[in-house]
Design a protein around this motif. Structure first.
Motif, PDB file in Angstrom:
ATOM      1  N   LEU A   8       0.807  -1.213   0.000  1.00  0.00           N
ATOM      2  CA  LEU A   8       0.000   0.000   0.000  1.00  0.00           C
ATOM      3  C   LEU A   8       0.845   1.270   0.000  1.00  0.00           C
ATOM      4  O   LEU A   8       0.325   2.367  -0.251  1.00  0.00           O
ATOM      5  CB  LEU A   8      -0.931   0.000   1.210  1.00  0.00           C
ATOM      6  CG  LEU A   8      -1.970  -1.134   1.225  1.00  0.00           C
ATOM      7  CD1 LEU A   8      -2.731  -1.149   2.547  1.00  0.00           C
ATOM      8  CD2 LEU A   8      -2.942  -1.000   0.058  1.00  0.00           C
ATOM      9  N   ARG A   9       2.149   1.126   0.259  1.00  0.00           N
ATOM     10  CA  ARG A   9       3.036   2.295   0.330  1.00  0.00           C
ATOM     11  C   ARG A   9       4.173   2.240  -0.695  1.00  0.00           C
ATOM     12  O   ARG A   9       5.179   2.918  -0.531  1.00  0.00           O
ATOM     13  CB  ARG A   9       3.660   2.374   1.726  1.00  0.00           C
ATOM     14  CG  ARG A   9       2.677   2.643   2.848  1.00  0.00           C
ATOM     15  CD  ARG A   9       3.382   2.547   4.191  1.00  0.00           C
ATOM     16  NE  ARG A   9       2.518   2.914   5.309  1.00  0.00           N
ATOM     17  CZ  ARG A   9       2.851   2.740   6.588  1.00  0.00           C
ATOM     18  NH1 ARG A   9       4.027   2.193   6.900  1.00  0.00           N
ATOM     19  NH2 ARG A   9       2.023   3.105   7.547  1.00  0.00           N
ATOM     20  N   CYS A  10       4.016   1.446  -1.737  1.00  0.00           N
ATOM     21  CA  CYS A  10       5.143   1.237  -2.661  1.00  0.00           C
ATOM     22  C   CYS A  10       5.639   2.528  -3.301  1.00  0.00           C
ATOM     23  O   CYS A  10       6.848   2.719  -3.441  1.00  0.00           O
ATOM     24  CB  CYS A  10       4.767   0.214  -3.736  1.00  0.00           C
ATOM     25  SG  CYS A  10       5.108  -1.476  -3.216  1.00  0.00           S
ATOM     26  N   HIS A  11       4.752   3.406  -3.701  1.00  0.00           N
ATOM     27  CA  HIS A  11       5.213   4.667  -4.303  1.00  0.00           C
ATOM     28  C   HIS A  11       5.954   5.520  -3.285  1.00  0.00           C
ATOM     29  O   HIS A  11       6.995   6.110  -3.577  1.00  0.00           O
ATOM     30  CB  HIS A  11       4.049   5.452  -4.899  1.00  0.00           C
ATOM     31  CG  HIS A  11       4.490   6.741  -5.505  1.00  0.00           C
ATOM     32  ND1 HIS A  11       4.150   7.960  -4.971  1.00  0.00           N
ATOM     33  CD2 HIS A  11       5.286   7.009  -6.581  1.00  0.00           C
ATOM     34  CE1 HIS A  11       4.708   8.924  -5.696  1.00  0.00           C
ATOM     35  NE2 HIS A  11       5.398   8.374  -6.672  1.00  0.00           N
ATOM     36  N   GLU A  12       5.420   5.576  -2.065  1.00  0.00           N
ATOM     37  CA  GLU A  12       6.063   6.323  -0.983  1.00  0.00           C
ATOM     38  C   GLU A  12       7.472   5.775  -0.730  1.00  0.00           C
ATOM     39  O   GLU A  12       8.439   6.537  -0.583  1.00  0.00           O
ATOM     40  CB  GLU A  12       5.201   6.188   0.277  1.00  0.00           C
ATOM     41  CG  GLU A  12       5.828   6.686   1.558  1.00  0.00           C
ATOM     42  CD  GLU A  12       5.017   6.258   2.780  1.00  0.00           C
ATOM     43  OE1 GLU A  12       5.625   6.002   3.834  1.00  0.00           O
ATOM     44  OE2 GLU A  12       3.779   6.178   2.675  1.00  0.00           O
ATOM     45  N   ILE A  13       7.593   4.452  -0.694  1.00  0.00           N
ATOM     46  CA  ILE A  13       8.890   3.817  -0.448  1.00  0.00           C
ATOM     47  C   ILE A  13       9.848   4.086  -1.611  1.00  0.00           C
ATOM     48  O   ILE A  13      11.001   4.487  -1.420  1.00  0.00           O
ATOM     49  CB  ILE A  13       8.699   2.303  -0.230  1.00  0.00           C
ATOM     50  CG1 ILE A  13       7.989   2.052   1.106  1.00  0.00           C
ATOM     51  CG2 ILE A  13      10.030   1.561  -0.281  1.00  0.00           C
ATOM     52  CD1 ILE A  13       7.467   0.634   1.278  1.00  0.00           C
ATOM     53  N   ALA A  14       9.355   3.877  -2.835  1.00  0.00           N
ATOM     54  CA  ALA A  14      10.216   3.989  -4.015  1.00  0.00           C
ATOM     55  C   ALA A  14      10.708   5.410  -4.240  1.00  0.00           C
ATOM     56  O   ALA A  14      11.811   5.613  -4.767  1.00  0.00           O
ATOM     57  CB  ALA A  14       9.473   3.494  -5.250  1.00  0.00           C
ATOM     58  N   SER A  15       9.928   6.399  -3.860  1.00  0.00           N
ATOM     59  CA  SER A  15      10.290   7.793  -4.121  1.00  0.00           C
ATOM     60  C   SER A  15      10.930   8.483  -2.920  1.00  0.00           C
ATOM     61  O   SER A  15      11.214   9.676  -2.974  1.00  0.00           O
ATOM     62  CB  SER A  15       9.053   8.577  -4.572  1.00  0.00           C
ATOM     63  OG  SER A  15       8.034   8.506  -3.602  1.00  0.00           O
ATOM     64  N   ALA A  16      11.202   7.746  -1.857  1.00  0.00           N
ATOM     65  CA  ALA A  16      11.687   8.363  -0.617  1.00  0.00           C
ATOM     66  C   ALA A  16      13.086   8.948  -0.739  1.00  0.00           C
ATOM     67  O   ALA A  16      13.394   9.958  -0.096  1.00  0.00           O
ATOM     68  CB  ALA A  16      11.650   7.346   0.522  1.00  0.00           C
TER      69      ALA A  16
END
Length: 292
Positions: free
Chosen positions: A136-144
């Motif tokens: 559910l947080r893949c974009h948040e993780i990938a763009s951190a």
């Protein structure tokens, strides 16, 4: 969407237990694009210290040539994590892979710890996503962080966390796989498919490789050397795709890069040109890697 500045083939990325000296030596002879020298699942608790020393030493030898060398450390919160991360950062592999990354905050903390431990600029972070909250947080993780270069699907743990089952076609995982791909691509990062467990089932493995490639994964993580050739073929452009890509670009250039342009009776637009360029970039990068 941010674009990756360079393309690096990651068709086949093979886990090798760092506690096994013979496996580490054999890895230097295998035609895989990348290696994950594993300190986590493949290593028993009483062998963790030896595995750490051997992985760090192996990463510094230069024996692996063109292969991208990654060290997978133990997860955040385990008794080995901090020592693993500090040692791996000092060893300076191409990347450090961390299991069960669940948030952008964890990415930032990992990057800070890598830099504090003296990781060279070329050492990036690979975040393994293998829990429902990570999906559910893949974009948040990938763009951190710019230092994070790759997401790695941990499909075995994800199946366990979902109370799902391993079945041909992976229907129980399709929503999660698609969500992770969306997050990675939105952030302009690479993403690797999870492992295939039945090393004797070649047909099933190749079917899963084809599925992963069709979905858009950059490559597949592997658990056996016998899986390397199949992954390399599946995640490389076919001869027909290369021919068509060249044809599309030639037609586009001949048409003055505008107006109505066709190739083999199909209308060509900018999006087709971009796809053709990506295919040829991938093909050329694979050729360069194999000739190195």
């Amino acid at each position: 969407m941010t674009q990756q500045t360079t393309f690096r083939p990651r068709r086949s990325v093979l886990y090798m237990p760092a506690s096994n000296e013979r496996a580490l030596a054999k890895a230097a002879t295998l035609p895989c694009d990348g290696l994950i020298l594993d300190l986590e699942d493949a290593v028993a608790p009483d062998a963790k210290d030896v595995a750490r020393e051997q992985a760090c030493a192996a990463a510094q030898t230069g024996d692996y040539g063109r292969r991208e060398v990654t060290i997978r450390i133990n997860a955040i919160g385990t008794q080995w994590h901090e020592a693993d991360l500090a040692a791996a950062a000092k060893a300076g592999p191409d990347a450090i892979a961390v299991p069960k990354v669940n948030s952008a905050a964890e990415v930032l903390a990992l990057v800070e710890a890598m830099e504090r431990a003296g990781a060279p600029d070329h050492t990036t972070l690979w975040a393994m996503v293998e829990t429902p909250i990570a999906m559910l947080r893949c974009h948040e993780i990938a763009s951190a962080s710019p230092r994070l270069s790759v997401l790695v699907m941990g499909t075995n743990d994800l199946v366990k966390e979902l109370y799902a089952e391993h079945v041909p076609g992976r229907e129980p995982l399709l929503a999660a796989l698609g969500t992770a791909l969306l997050g990675a691509r939105a952030a302009g990062k690479a993403i690797l498919d999870g492992v295939y467990n039945d090393v004797k089932n070649t047909e099933g493995f190749l079917a899963e490789c084809a599925q992963g490639r069709q979905m858009g994964f950059d490559g597949k993580t592997l658990i056996h050397p016998g899986q390397v050739a199949g992954a390399n073929e599946a995640f490389a452009p076919s001869e027909q795709a290369i021919t068509d890509a060249r044809g599309v670009l030639e037609a586009w250039e001949a048409g003055g890069s505008g107006g109505v342009v066709t190739y083999n009776g199909r209308l060509i637009e900018n999006l087709h040109v971009e796809s053709a360029q990506r295919i040829l970039t991938m093909h050329e990068a694979i050729q360069a890697l194999e000739e190195a």
